[in-house]
Design an enzyme around this catalytic site. Structure first.
Site, PDB file in Angstrom:
ATOM      1  CE  LYS A  22      -1.774   1.632   4.063  1.00 24.41           C
ATOM      2  NZ  LYS A  22      -1.405   3.044   4.301  1.00 24.41           N
ATOM      3  CG  ASN A  23       2.199   2.811   3.567  1.00 26.35           C
ATOM      4  OD1 ASN A  23       1.048   3.152   3.268  1.00 26.35           O
ATOM      5  ND2 ASN A  23       2.575   2.608   4.826  1.00 26.35           N
ATOM      6  CB  CYS A 117      -5.280  10.352  11.810  1.00 24.21           C
ATOM      7  SG  CYS A 117      -3.912   9.280  12.090  1.00 24.21           S
ATOM      8  NE  ARG A 122       0.012  10.069  10.447  1.00 26.10           N
ATOM      9  CZ  ARG A 122      -0.375   9.072   9.656  1.00 26.10           C
ATOM     10  NH1 ARG A 122      -1.505   8.466   9.864  1.00 26.10           N
ATOM     11  NH2 ARG A 122       0.386   8.705   8.652  1.00 26.10           N
ATOM     12  CG  ASP A 309       3.048   1.365   9.482  1.00 24.87           C
ATOM     13  OD1 ASP A 309       2.571   2.173  10.301  1.00 24.87           O
ATOM     14  OD2 ASP A 309       3.340   1.682   8.300  1.00 24.87           O
ATOM     15  NE  ARG A 401      -7.235   4.179   5.420  1.00 25.29           N
ATOM     16  CZ  ARG A 401      -6.271   4.483   6.287  1.00 25.29           C
ATOM     17  NH1 ARG A 401      -6.493   4.501   7.571  1.00 25.29           N
ATOM     18  NH2 ARG A 401      -5.075   4.811   5.857  1.00 25.29           N
TER      19      ARG A 401
HETATM   20  N1  EPU Z   1       5.905  14.742  11.404  1.00 23.70           N
HETATM   21  C1  EPU Z   1       5.832  16.081  11.747  1.00 23.70           C
HETATM   22  N2  EPU Z   1       5.743  17.013  10.734  1.00 23.70           N
HETATM   23  C2  EPU Z   1       5.722  16.656   9.419  1.00 23.70           C
HETATM   24  C3  EPU Z   1       5.797  15.288   9.077  1.00 23.70           C
HETATM   25  C4  EPU Z   1       5.894  14.348  10.092  1.00 23.70           C
HETATM   26  O1  EPU Z   1       5.851  16.445  12.927  1.00 23.70           O
HETATM   27  O2  EPU Z   1       5.643  17.551   8.559  1.00 23.70           O
HETATM   28  C5  EPU Z   1       6.010  13.734  12.467  1.00 23.70           C
HETATM   29  C6  EPU Z   1       4.736  12.856  12.545  1.00 23.70           C
HETATM   30  O3  EPU Z   1       3.731  13.470  13.322  1.00 23.70           O
HETATM   31  C7  EPU Z   1       5.269  11.571  13.130  1.00 23.70           C
HETATM   32  C8  EPU Z   1       6.680  11.466  12.527  1.00 23.70           C
HETATM   33  O4  EPU Z   1       7.015  12.798  12.118  1.00 23.70           O
HETATM   34  O5  EPU Z   1       5.387  11.700  14.531  1.00 23.70           O
HETATM   35  C9  EPU Z   1       6.786  10.534  11.327  1.00 23.70           C
HETATM   36  O6  EPU Z   1       5.708  10.740  10.430  1.00 23.70           O
HETATM   37  P1  EPU Z   1       5.820  10.459   8.860  1.00 23.70           P
HETATM   38  O7  EPU Z   1       5.699  11.757   8.156  1.00 23.70           O
HETATM   39  O8  EPU Z   1       7.006   9.613   8.556  1.00 23.70           O
HETATM   40  O9  EPU Z   1       4.500   9.601   8.588  1.00 23.70           O
HETATM   41  P2  EPU Z   1       3.690   9.592   7.244  1.00 23.70           P
HETATM   42  O10 EPU Z   1       4.587   9.852   6.114  1.00 23.70           O
HETATM   43  O11 EPU Z   1       2.467  10.433   7.405  1.00 23.70           O
HETATM   44  C10 EPU Z   1       4.011   7.066   6.614  1.00 23.70           C
HETATM   45  C11 EPU Z   1       3.107   5.886   6.389  1.00 23.70           C
HETATM   46  C12 EPU Z   1       2.513   5.433   7.717  1.00 23.70           C
HETATM   47  C13 EPU Z   1       3.670   5.056   8.647  1.00 23.70           C
HETATM   48  C14 EPU Z   1       4.631   6.242   8.805  1.00 23.70           C
HETATM   49  C15 EPU Z   1       5.862   5.921   9.637  1.00 23.70           C
HETATM   50  C16 EPU Z   1       2.308   6.239   4.142  1.00 23.70           C
HETATM   51  C17 EPU Z   1       1.191   6.597   3.239  1.00 23.70           C
HETATM   52  N3  EPU Z   1       2.059   6.263   5.457  1.00 23.70           N
HETATM   53  O12 EPU Z   1       3.189   8.088   7.186  1.00 23.70           O
HETATM   54  O13 EPU Z   1       1.726   4.278   7.455  1.00 23.70           O
HETATM   55  O14 EPU Z   1       3.174   4.689   9.909  1.00 23.70           O
HETATM   56  O15 EPU Z   1       5.059   6.702   7.509  1.00 23.70           O
HETATM   57  O16 EPU Z   1       6.552   4.872   9.075  1.00 23.70           O
HETATM   58  O17 EPU Z   1       3.401   5.932   3.684  1.00 23.70           O
HETATM   59  C18 EPU Z   1       0.001   2.722   7.863  1.00 23.70           C
HETATM   60  O18 EPU Z   1       0.269   2.202   6.757  1.00 23.70           O
HETATM   61  O19 EPU Z   1      -0.765   2.178   8.699  1.00 23.70           O
HETATM   62  C19 EPU Z   1       0.600   4.010   8.204  1.00 23.70           C
HETATM   63  C20 EPU Z   1       0.111   4.785   9.174  1.00 23.70           C
END
Ligand code: EPU
Length: 422
Positions: A22-23, A117, A122, A309, A401
């Site tokens: 998915k990701n 969420c 996030r 995850d 999802r």
């Molecule tokens: N963060 C910030 N500011 C930002 C971006 C991130 O503070 O601008 C913080 C977040 O709040 C979090 C940390 O940094 O505490 C890491 O977040 P990240 O941005 O890496 O998460 P994401 O990109 O939104 C992806 C996956 C998630 C997975 C995370 C961590 C996708 C579509 N989603 O989310 O997948 O948990 O990376 O590996 O790639 C899932 O599949 O169930 C899922 C939640």
């Protein structure tokens, strides 16, 4: 809304085909916006998040075709509207991945802020700050990110204060189209980021350092992909199946894996006492459960660390280990929502801030429980499979999802699991 009713404990046997990731699929689908011609994908998993992504691309003007049986998707990127509306992004946070490609290709984007969420606040501030450094004017108004390139996109030195997966992906889209060189420090090393970067490289992008914390991108002209892109296997689905095999104590064989992306997860399961054989260059995993499991200390971390995850699934498995385990959730501030549900089944878990202490071994008893997020749903199904009696897991739309037909795959292996409308 559907629920799953599980009669446990389950006896499973057989072979599982792991679906496409998915990701990985989501950022690759959004990458289609960067091109003028049709982009074709293979091994796209059948998930709600894919439905939502294709629907968002259609709202923006793209034409899409999806053969659900073969997993082949084509996107004709005929963008007419450079906007990702709230109605779509609230269903799927990964809608924020429209931001980078729209800015890179069209110099403008209006993308809804995803909002909070179940697993944490996030925010997307790192995405926004990085764009600003690259010459993008960004204003946040009425819940939307308005991004405009007034002059031109320019390469910049970017440091992400925390590792962000979708932040790194958004930056890659923009940097490959910007003038000059971008140096990204503290980049995400996740295989999904590498897959996106490798795809862009196959279309002419100049990127070095993928899979490390320092990535250098030189802006260049992209050419449309010459052949279909195959989505890599889902390492989190594979890890979830390993936990199912170990918890039910039923040996399973997993097909279509990439064990090279699962080192920390395999090492944790092996430390607990599981035997996991990596066959056929790590594409097949043969899981042999143990009679007794050892307790563990686990801390989630960015790749190559233990993935957040997989936290809910291993935490559930650790309820069966002999003694006290601890799980530290370092990525998201609220990712223990499943604990209260597991407690309803008899789990002995205490949560203190970001640390969960798990006392085992316990025997789960079936009860009605509720899914709160995607990976929590998976751990609740896992708990239902090993509970004595009936477990009803409600709100399983979260599960749909991100897991392709998990209940169907389980039924084929012998589980007594039925889907009912709530
Ligand atoms: N963060 C910030 N500011 C930002 C971006 C991130 O503070 O601008 C913080 C977040 O709040 C979090 C940390 O940094 O505490 C890491 O977040 P990240 O941005 O890496 O998460 P994401 O990109 O939104 C992806 C996956 C998630 C997975 C995370 C961590 C996708 C579509 N989603 O989310 O997948 O948990 O990376 O590996 O790639 C899932 O599949 O169930 C899922 C939640």
């Amino acid at each position: 809304m559907d629920s799953l009713i599980i009669e446990g404990p389950s006896k499973l046997s057989g072979i599982v085909d792991v679906s496409g990731s998915k990701n990985s699929a989501l950022p690759l689908l959004f990458a289609s916006i960067l091109f003028d011609e049709k982009v074709t994908y293979e091994n796209i998993p059948r998930l709600w998040d894919i439905e939502s992504t294709l629907s968002l691309l259609r709202i923006m003007g793209c034409e899409t075709e999806w053969d659900k049986e073969s997993g082949r998707v084509s996107v004709f990127p005929s963008i007419t509207q450079k906007e990702a509306p709230y109605e779509q992004v609230k269903k799927m946070r990964a809608g924020i991945l429209a931001l980078g490609p729209l800015v890179a290709k069209y110099g403008e984007a209006k993308v809804s802020l995803p909002g909070g969420c179940a697993i944490g606040a996030r925010p997307v501030n790192y995405h926004i700050e990085a764009l600003k450094k690259m010459g993008v004017t960004v204003e946040v108004e009425e819940g939307y990110i308005h991004a405009t390139v007034k002059n031109k996109l320019v390469g910049a030195e970017i440091f992400f204060p925390e590792v962000t997966v979708t932040g790194t992906e958004n930056l890659l889209y923009v940097a490959v189209m910007a003038e000059g060189t971008t140096l990204l420090q503290n980049a995400a090393c996740e295989p999904e980021v590498v897959a996106l970067g490798e795809f862009l490289k196959s279309c002419g992008a100049k990127i070095s350092g993928l899979g490390t914390q320092t990535v250098t991108i030189q802006g260049s002209k992209l050419k449309s992909p010459a052949k279909p892109i195959a989505i890599p296997p889902d390492r989190i689905e594979a890890g979830t199946w390993i936990s199912i095999s170990l918890a039910t104590r039923c040996p399973l064989e997993l097909n279509h894996c990439d064990s090279s992306q699962m080192t920390s997860v395999l090492s944790a399961f092996r430390k607990m006492g599981a035997k996991i054989e990596e066959l056929n260059q790590g594409t097949i995993l043969k899981i042999t459960p143990a009679d007794k499991y050892l307790p563990l200390h686990i801390e989630t971390a960015p790749y190559p660390g233990f993935p957040t995850d997989m936290q809910a699934q291993i935490l559930t498995l650790l309820c069966l280990a002999e003694g006290r385990s601890t799980v530290v959730e370092s990525i998201f501030e609220n990712r223990f929502m499943h604990v209260a549900e597991l407690q309803r089944l008899g789990a002995k878990i205490e949560v203190n801030g970001s640390i969960a202490s798990i006392e085992g071994p316990i025997k789960f008893q079936g009860a009605p429980i509720m899914a709160t997020d995607l990976r929590a749903s998976a751990c609740l199904v896992l708990a239902g499979l090993i509970s004595k009696g009936t477990t009803r897991v409600s709100r399983i739309y979260h599960l749909d999802r991100g897991y392709q037909r998990l209940d169907e795959k389980l039924r084929r292996l012998g589980a007594k699991i039925t889907r009912v409308a709530e």
